[in-house]
Motif scaffolding. Structure first.
Motif, PDB file in Angstrom:
ATOM      1  N   GLU A 205      36.174  52.996  57.702  1.00  0.00           N
ATOM      2  CA  GLU A 205      36.533  54.078  56.786  1.00  0.00           C
ATOM      3  C   GLU A 205      37.961  53.900  56.279  1.00  0.00           C
ATOM      4  O   GLU A 205      38.227  54.031  55.083  1.00  0.00           O
ATOM      5  N   TRP A 206      38.879  53.591  57.185  1.00  0.00           N
ATOM      6  CA  TRP A 206      40.260  53.357  56.751  1.00  0.00           C
ATOM      7  C   TRP A 206      40.314  52.181  55.785  1.00  0.00           C
ATOM      8  O   TRP A 206      40.976  52.229  54.744  1.00  0.00           O
ATOM      9  N   HIS A 207      39.600  51.119  56.127  1.00  0.00           N
ATOM     10  CA  HIS A 207      39.646  49.928  55.282  1.00  0.00           C
ATOM     11  C   HIS A 207      38.929  50.128  53.950  1.00  0.00           C
ATOM     12  O   HIS A 207      39.206  49.387  52.993  1.00  0.00           O
ATOM     13  N   PHE A 208      38.063  51.114  53.870  1.00  0.00           N
ATOM     14  CA  PHE A 208      37.407  51.396  52.588  1.00  0.00           C
ATOM     15  C   PHE A 208      38.429  51.884  51.566  1.00  0.00           C
ATOM     16  O   PHE A 208      38.393  51.497  50.395  1.00  0.00           O
ATOM     17  N   TRP A 209      39.376  52.738  51.999  1.00  0.00           N
ATOM     18  CA  TRP A 209      40.445  53.176  51.084  1.00  0.00           C
ATOM     19  C   TRP A 209      41.294  51.979  50.669  1.00  0.00           C
ATOM     20  O   TRP A 209      41.647  51.835  49.501  1.00  0.00           O
ATOM     21  N   GLU A 210      41.622  51.144  51.661  1.00  0.00           N
ATOM     22  CA  GLU A 210      42.457  49.975  51.382  1.00  0.00           C
ATOM     23  C   GLU A 210      41.746  49.008  50.445  1.00  0.00           C
ATOM     24  O   GLU A 210      42.373  48.407  49.562  1.00  0.00           O
ATOM     25  N   MET A 211      40.441  48.858  50.654  1.00  0.00           N
ATOM     26  CA  MET A 211      39.636  48.017  49.777  1.00  0.00           C
ATOM     27  C   MET A 211      39.750  48.471  48.322  1.00  0.00           C
ATOM     28  O   MET A 211      39.959  47.664  47.409  1.00  0.00           O
ATOM     29  N   ALA A 212      39.628  49.788  48.108  1.00  0.00           N
ATOM     30  CA  ALA A 212      39.725  50.328  46.748  1.00  0.00           C
ATOM     31  C   ALA A 212      41.148  50.214  46.220  1.00  0.00           C
ATOM     32  O   ALA A 212      41.360  49.855  45.052  1.00  0.00           O
ATOM     33  N   TRP A 213      42.111  50.516  47.066  1.00  0.00           N
ATOM     34  CA  TRP A 213      43.517  50.498  46.659  1.00  0.00           C
ATOM     35  C   TRP A 213      43.935  49.119  46.156  1.00  0.00           C
ATOM     36  O   TRP A 213      44.690  48.990  45.197  1.00  0.00           O
ATOM     37  N   THR A 214      43.420  48.076  46.809  1.00  0.00           N
ATOM     38  CA  THR A 214      43.785  46.700  46.448  1.00  0.00           C
ATOM     39  C   THR A 214      42.755  46.043  45.535  1.00  0.00           C
ATOM     40  O   THR A 214      42.935  44.898  45.129  1.00  0.00           O
ATOM     41  N   LYS A 215      41.672  46.758  45.233  1.00  0.00           N
ATOM     42  CA  LYS A 215      40.543  46.189  44.471  1.00  0.00           C
ATOM     43  C   LYS A 215      40.114  44.862  45.097  1.00  0.00           C
ATOM     44  O   LYS A 215      40.064  43.820  44.445  1.00  0.00           O
ATOM     45  N   GLN A 216      39.792  44.949  46.345  1.00  0.00           N
ATOM     46  CA  GLN A 216      39.458  43.774  47.138  1.00  0.00           C
ATOM     47  C   GLN A 216      38.364  42.932  46.469  1.00  0.00           C
ATOM     48  O   GLN A 216      37.390  43.455  45.936  1.00  0.00           O
ATOM     49  N   ALA A 217      38.537  41.619  46.505  1.00  0.00           N
ATOM     50  CA  ALA A 217      37.564  40.692  45.931  1.00  0.00           C
ATOM     51  C   ALA A 217      37.239  39.615  46.953  1.00  0.00           C
ATOM     52  O   ALA A 217      37.945  39.418  47.937  1.00  0.00           O
ATOM     53  N   TRP A 218      36.141  38.925  46.710  1.00  0.00           N
ATOM     54  CA  TRP A 218      35.787  37.786  47.549  1.00  0.00           C
ATOM     55  C   TRP A 218      36.680  36.619  47.142  1.00  0.00           C
ATOM     56  O   TRP A 218      36.499  36.025  46.089  1.00  0.00           O
ATOM     57  N   ALA A 219      37.650  36.309  47.954  1.00  0.00           N
ATOM     58  CA  ALA A 219      38.607  35.275  47.575  1.00  0.00           C
ATOM     59  C   ALA A 219      39.106  34.531  48.806  1.00  0.00           C
ATOM     60  O   ALA A 219      39.217  35.093  49.892  1.00  0.00           O
ATOM     61  N   ILE A 220      39.415  33.256  48.602  1.00  0.00           N
ATOM     62  CA  ILE A 220      40.089  32.445  49.614  1.00  0.00           C
ATOM     63  C   ILE A 220      41.352  31.921  48.948  1.00  0.00           C
ATOM     64  O   ILE A 220      41.290  31.058  48.081  1.00  0.00           O
ATOM     65  N   GLY A 221      42.477  32.490  49.317  1.00  0.00           N
ATOM     66  CA  GLY A 221      43.721  32.129  48.651  1.00  0.00           C
ATOM     67  C   GLY A 221      43.636  32.511  47.186  1.00  0.00           C
ATOM     68  O   GLY A 221      43.347  33.649  46.844  1.00  0.00           O
ATOM     69  N   SER A 222      43.846  31.540  46.314  1.00  0.00           N
ATOM     70  CA  SER A 222      43.801  31.821  44.890  1.00  0.00           C
ATOM     71  C   SER A 222      42.424  31.535  44.296  1.00  0.00           C
ATOM     72  O   SER A 222      42.210  31.697  43.100  1.00  0.00           O
ATOM     73  N   TYR A 223      41.488  31.102  45.152  1.00  0.00           N
ATOM     74  CA  TYR A 223      40.160  30.737  44.652  1.00  0.00           C
ATOM     75  C   TYR A 223      39.234  31.932  44.807  1.00  0.00           C
ATOM     76  O   TYR A 223      38.929  32.361  45.910  1.00  0.00           O
ATOM     77  N   GLU A 224      38.773  32.467  43.695  1.00  0.00           N
ATOM     78  CA  GLU A 224      37.903  33.638  43.744  1.00  0.00           C
ATOM     79  C   GLU A 224      36.440  33.197  43.737  1.00  0.00           C
ATOM     80  O   GLU A 224      36.014  32.390  42.925  1.00  0.00           O
ATOM     81  N   LEU A 225      35.698  33.738  44.679  1.00  0.00           N
ATOM     82  CA  LEU A 225      34.271  33.431  44.756  1.00  0.00           C
ATOM     83  C   LEU A 225      33.493  34.399  43.889  1.00  0.00           C
ATOM     84  O   LEU A 225      33.657  35.614  44.004  1.00  0.00           O
ATOM     85  N   THR A 226      32.656  33.908  43.029  1.00  0.00           N
ATOM     86  CA  THR A 226      31.862  34.779  42.171  1.00  0.00           C
ATOM     87  C   THR A 226      30.401  34.400  42.299  1.00  0.00           C
ATOM     88  O   THR A 226      30.030  33.352  42.825  1.00  0.00           O
ATOM     89  N   ARG A 227      29.571  35.247  41.783  1.00  0.00           N
ATOM     90  CA  ARG A 227      28.130  35.051  41.875  1.00  0.00           C
ATOM     91  C   ARG A 227      27.698  33.791  41.137  1.00  0.00           C
ATOM     92  O   ARG A 227      26.687  33.175  41.449  1.00  0.00           O
ATOM     93  N   ASN A 228      28.442  33.393  40.130  1.00  0.00           N
ATOM     94  CA  ASN A 228      28.037  32.270  39.293  1.00  0.00           C
ATOM     95  C   ASN A 228      28.606  30.930  39.734  1.00  0.00           C
ATOM     96  O   ASN A 228      28.424  29.927  39.061  1.00  0.00           O
ATOM     97  N   LYS A 229      29.340  30.905  40.832  1.00  0.00           N
ATOM     98  CA  LYS A 229      29.930  29.646  41.295  1.00  0.00           C
ATOM     99  C   LYS A 229      29.225  29.131  42.528  1.00  0.00           C
ATOM    100  O   LYS A 229      28.669  29.886  43.280  1.00  0.00           O
TER     101      LYS A 229
END
Length: 229
Positions: A205-229
């Motif tokens: 629950e705490w991390h859900f706020w943090e997730m929204a606050w930071t707009k968390q994405a699937w990423a490793i460093g600067s490499y963003e993982l997307t559905r199309n990759k």
């Protein structure tokens, strides 16, 4: 102390983290950026779909017909009402069909729902309710704390009003009472198992706020993982 009083006290640091999170504080002040709340609403809508399904699994595992009925009703009424609220927010925040079609749950939303499913498939009714209860109870306490807040923002006013409402309080108190009944007479070891489910959900629950606050994405460093990759 009741089981719920004990576990609530033991998790107070996690809950205080939610109360003090800038996401919550800025809702109360009416200054949370709308794009942050828009991100949150889409993730929360995903979460609630699975929250409802876990209630259905709880209904299956309930031993008494009345308890089965109540969990089925919670799945339909409580979650249905919240999903309807989110649809209202979608309209107010101009969430498009295209956005919904390409939506991906963030890591925290995915992890939280996975936690609920694991508990539901491996445990009994007490396990499931211990994992579900923080979502009910924490939102109720946030609603109570923010009752005097005046964001003067149509979305945030409605959000606070929902979780400070009488119908939501009744739903929460019913589940707290049921959790205490299920935990009564259990061994210390078994109660600790239930507390661990509760503690993990409080963490998410705490991390859900943090997730929204930071707009968390699937990423490793600067490499963003997307559905199309």
């Amino acid at each position: 102390m009741t089981f719920c009083e004990e576990v609530r006290k033991e998790c107070d640091d996690l809950w205080q983290g939610s109360f003090d999170h800038p996401f919550i504080k800025q809702i109360a002040e009416g200054i949370l950026p709308e794009d942050v709340f828009k991100y949150y609403v889409k993730q929360d809508s995903y979460y609630l779909q699975h929250f409802a399904k876990v209630h259905a699994l709880a209904a299956v595992k309930a031993k008494g017909i009345l308890t089965t009925q109540r969990f089925a009703q919670h799945a339909e009424i409580t979650c249905g009402a919240e999903i309807a609220l989110h649809e209202h927010f979608f309209e107010m925040l101009d969430v498009t069909d295209e956005e919904l079609a390409t939506f991906q749950p963030a890591p925290t939303a995915y992890d939280y729902t996975s936690h609920l499913y694991r508990v539901a498939f491996e445990g009994d009714l007490a396990d499931i309710l211990a994992a579900l209860l923080p979502c009910y109870w924490l939102y109720y306490e946030i609603g109570e704390r923010l009752k005097g807040a005046k964001p003067n923002h149509p979305v945030y006013d409605k959000w606070i009003q929902t979780y400070g409402s009488e119908w939501f309080e009744n739903a929460v108190m019913e589940q707290i009472t049921r959790m205490n009944e299920l935990a009564e007479g259990l061994s210390t070891e078994r109660r600790e198992e239930l507390k661990e489910h509760f503690r993990k959900s409080s963490y998410y629950e705490w991390h859900f706020w943090e997730m929204a606050w930071t707009k968390q994405a699937w990423a490793i460093g600067s490499y963003e993982l997307t559905r199309n990759k």
